[in-house]
Scaffold this active site. Sequence first.
Site, PDB file in Angstrom:
ATOM      1  N   PHE A 149       5.020  -6.015  -0.302  1.00 58.85           N
ATOM      2  CA  PHE A 149       4.165  -6.284  -1.465  1.00 58.85           C
ATOM      3  C   PHE A 149       4.670  -5.426  -2.619  1.00 58.85           C
ATOM      4  O   PHE A 149       4.553  -4.194  -2.574  1.00 58.85           O
ATOM      5  CB  PHE A 149       2.732  -5.901  -1.083  1.00 58.85           C
ATOM      6  CG  PHE A 149       1.683  -5.995  -2.162  1.00 58.85           C
ATOM      7  CD1 PHE A 149       0.974  -7.175  -2.364  1.00 58.85           C
ATOM      8  CD2 PHE A 149       1.360  -4.887  -2.938  1.00 58.85           C
ATOM      9  CE1 PHE A 149      -0.044  -7.240  -3.318  1.00 58.85           C
ATOM     10  CE2 PHE A 149       0.350  -4.944  -3.894  1.00 58.85           C
ATOM     11  CZ  PHE A 149      -0.356  -6.136  -4.082  1.00 58.85           C
ATOM     12  N   GLY A 150       5.253  -6.049  -3.604  1.00 57.98           N
ATOM     13  CA  GLY A 150       5.851  -5.299  -4.704  1.00 57.98           C
ATOM     14  C   GLY A 150       5.001  -5.329  -5.955  1.00 57.98           C
ATOM     15  O   GLY A 150       5.064  -6.288  -6.745  1.00 57.98           O
ATOM     16  N   THR A 152       3.967  -1.791  -7.512  1.00 55.90           N
ATOM     17  CA  THR A 152       4.252  -0.534  -8.215  1.00 55.90           C
ATOM     18  C   THR A 152       5.642  -0.552  -8.848  1.00 55.90           C
ATOM     19  O   THR A 152       6.605  -1.002  -8.241  1.00 55.90           O
ATOM     20  CB  THR A 152       4.172   0.642  -7.213  1.00 55.90           C
ATOM     21  OG1 THR A 152       2.859   0.640  -6.653  1.00 55.90           O
ATOM     22  CG2 THR A 152       4.442   1.974  -7.894  1.00 55.90           C
ATOM     23  N   PRO A 154       8.532   1.898 -11.375  1.00 60.91           N
ATOM     24  CA  PRO A 154       8.881   3.308 -11.579  1.00 60.91           C
ATOM     25  C   PRO A 154       8.096   3.974 -12.704  1.00 60.91           C
ATOM     26  O   PRO A 154       7.837   5.176 -12.642  1.00 60.91           O
ATOM     27  CB  PRO A 154      10.378   3.257 -11.921  1.00 60.91           C
ATOM     28  CG  PRO A 154      10.863   1.959 -11.362  1.00 60.91           C
ATOM     29  CD  PRO A 154       9.707   1.012 -11.413  1.00 60.91           C
ATOM     30  N   ALA A 262      -6.729  -4.225   1.586  1.00 61.98           N
ATOM     31  CA  ALA A 262      -5.973  -3.152   2.247  1.00 61.98           C
ATOM     32  C   ALA A 262      -6.718  -1.819   2.156  1.00 61.98           C
ATOM     33  O   ALA A 262      -6.735  -1.035   3.121  1.00 61.98           O
ATOM     34  CB  ALA A 262      -4.593  -3.031   1.625  1.00 61.98           C
ATOM     35  N   ASP A 356      -4.315  24.703  10.289  1.00 62.36           N
ATOM     36  CA  ASP A 356      -4.534  26.141  10.155  1.00 62.36           C
ATOM     37  C   ASP A 356      -5.058  26.744  11.452  1.00 62.36           C
ATOM     38  O   ASP A 356      -4.633  27.824  11.868  1.00 62.36           O
ATOM     39  CB  ASP A 356      -5.528  26.402   9.009  1.00 62.36           C
ATOM     40  CG  ASP A 356      -5.843  27.883   8.887  1.00 62.36           C
ATOM     41  OD1 ASP A 356      -4.959  28.626   8.450  1.00 62.36           O
ATOM     42  OD2 ASP A 356      -6.959  28.292   9.267  1.00 62.36           O
ATOM     43  N   GLU A 383      -2.419   2.890  -2.704  1.00 61.97           N
ATOM     44  CA  GLU A 383      -3.612   2.031  -2.783  1.00 61.97           C
ATOM     45  C   GLU A 383      -4.638   2.601  -3.758  1.00 61.97           C
ATOM     46  O   GLU A 383      -5.843   2.487  -3.543  1.00 61.97           O
ATOM     47  CB  GLU A 383      -4.269   1.877  -1.403  1.00 61.97           C
ATOM     48  CG  GLU A 383      -3.367   1.251  -0.371  1.00 61.97           C
ATOM     49  CD  GLU A 383      -3.362  -0.259  -0.420  1.00 61.97           C
ATOM     50  OE1 GLU A 383      -4.032  -0.816  -1.309  1.00 61.97           O
ATOM     51  OE2 GLU A 383      -2.677  -0.870   0.395  1.00 61.97           O
ATOM     52  N   GLY A 384      -4.151   3.230  -4.823  1.00 63.37           N
ATOM     53  CA  GLY A 384      -5.023   3.869  -5.799  1.00 63.37           C
ATOM     54  C   GLY A 384      -5.188   5.327  -5.453  1.00 63.37           C
ATOM     55  O   GLY A 384      -5.694   5.661  -4.372  1.00 63.37           O
ATOM     56  N   PHE A 403      -9.955   5.154 -17.980  1.00 69.06           N
ATOM     57  CA  PHE A 403      -8.544   5.078 -17.563  1.00 69.06           C
ATOM     58  C   PHE A 403      -7.624   5.278 -18.756  1.00 69.06           C
ATOM     59  O   PHE A 403      -7.916   4.775 -19.844  1.00 69.06           O
ATOM     60  CB  PHE A 403      -8.261   3.708 -16.919  1.00 69.06           C
ATOM     61  CG  PHE A 403      -8.970   3.524 -15.604  1.00 69.06           C
ATOM     62  CD1 PHE A 403      -8.667   4.329 -14.516  1.00 69.06           C
ATOM     63  CD2 PHE A 403      -9.960   2.560 -15.468  1.00 69.06           C
ATOM     64  CE1 PHE A 403      -9.340   4.170 -13.315  1.00 69.06           C
ATOM     65  CE2 PHE A 403     -10.635   2.395 -14.267  1.00 69.06           C
ATOM     66  CZ  PHE A 403     -10.319   3.204 -13.190  1.00 69.06           C
TER      67      PHE A 403
END
Length: 403
Positions: A149-150, A152, A154, A262, A356, A383-384, A403
């Site tokens: 799934f493209g 995103t 750069p 998703a 830890d 996914e955000g 935003f």
Amino acid sequence: MAQAAPHTPATTPSAGGSGLDPLDLYAVRASLSDEERLVQESVARFVEGEVLPIIQSCFEEHRFPKELIPKLAALGLLGSSLQGYDCAGLNAICYGLICQELERGDSAIRSFVSVQSSLCMYPIFAFGSEAQKARYLPRMARGELIGCFGLTEPQGGSDPANMKTHAKKRGKDWVLNGSKMWITNGSIADVALVWAMTPAGMRGFLIDRDAPGFSAREIEHKFSLRASVTAALFLDNVLVPDEQVLPGVTGLKGPLSCLTQARYGICWGVIGAAQACLRQLLDYTATRTLFGRPLAHNQTIQVRLADMARRITAAQLLALQLGRLKDSGAMQPAQVSLAKWNNCRMALDIARDCRDMLGGAGISAEYAPIRHLLNLESVVTYEGTETIHELTIGRELTGFSAF
Ligand code: TGC
Ligand code: FAD
């Protein structure tokens, strides 16, 4: 090897004598239907038998275990929520439980299933033509075709509306140029669902891997999701026939609808990672003796373990209610954002605290928490990012977009 013990709920009562399952304090399992419990048990067995024995070395070798794909398919885990086309047609709770059990093994395995099911098969099912569905879905369900799934790019994944990849009409076909970044399964995919700008808005293009001008390059040197393939995609005048465009959606809501599916799975998945960490720490603190007594006898250790159980329980109830909303058709994207934010943060914090409490041993991949911790650094980002989901809730509360 000191992998986390698999979760076999009915046989792991807490040591406190009440019979409660420490990983299921509010008896979520008891509220499941027979089918939901069966799905959970069969995926848990698969993770115990097939994933846990190999996952540490896959992580260390930076290798995705492709050999598991036919087994995932045979269990009906690819496109499991879809009806028809050789898919299992399971409900949303089942899909959540599948994600939870897989991520108990490793986020990479859940990621593979998320991308194949929610980000590739779902959009073909929801927005594809009948010919596209018939061509891709049955073979994807059988694991014969892998998808990616493209979305995103750069210049900034959080703001996909600022998309540079574009598609121009040439006769009846389209010519695509641009690039995509951080694409799960990118270099092993047979088909890439690439989102590109057209004069009418964003559209989804199904590109077969051997299309001239299309290439994928695996991203190396990752310290996170090392058992998953992540790649950059390049599109250099790729000719895409019009029949390979998803006809049913135009605009950002196309990819965002896939992300909702998703993200829903991730809300459940990360619970599995957190449970694996807590399970291992319950065992470790019971046997590690310091200052003449087991670590688990110390108040601060108990408080930390109790806090983990509290946060896991809250996350389970959130995921369960989200699943019920999804199955009733009432689930809203903002509700998914809240659960993705809460549950990823919960799992990341628990993995770090478990790391830890293992002391020096905690930095060894022989113990699960460091692997889960490193993986969850990706899960909280993809996914955000956490900030994107916080701002989504802010917008929901105030009506103002920050935003
Ligand atoms: P906005 O104006 O809010 O919405 C545009 C249109 O989309 C609709 N919509 C949604 N539909 C379905 N599900 C959702 N979650 C939706 N959110 C919005 C909305 O109703 C509207 O429809 P319409 O008909 O009015 O046009 O869009 P915006 O530009 O304000 O969105 C901002 C923001 C930041 C929320 C959005 O851009 C965003 O979510 N950014 C994060 C991007 C992201 O999550 N990328 C993930 C890439 S894939 C990935 O990471 C895979 S990892 C896989 C793995 O290995 O597991
Ligand atoms: P940026 O968007 O550049 O964000 C950088 C920082 O700025 C973040 O902290 C962010 O929260 C913050 N920020 C952004 N906007 C604001 C704001 N308005 N206010 C305040 N802070 C802000 N993508 C796909 O399309 N398909 C995939 O299969 C896929 N798989 C992935 C697998 C892995 C292992 C990883 C790591 C990523 C994957 N991604 C995939 C990409 C992922 O979705 C993006 O990394 C993510 O959306 C963030 O985008 P970015 O990395 O460009 O960060």
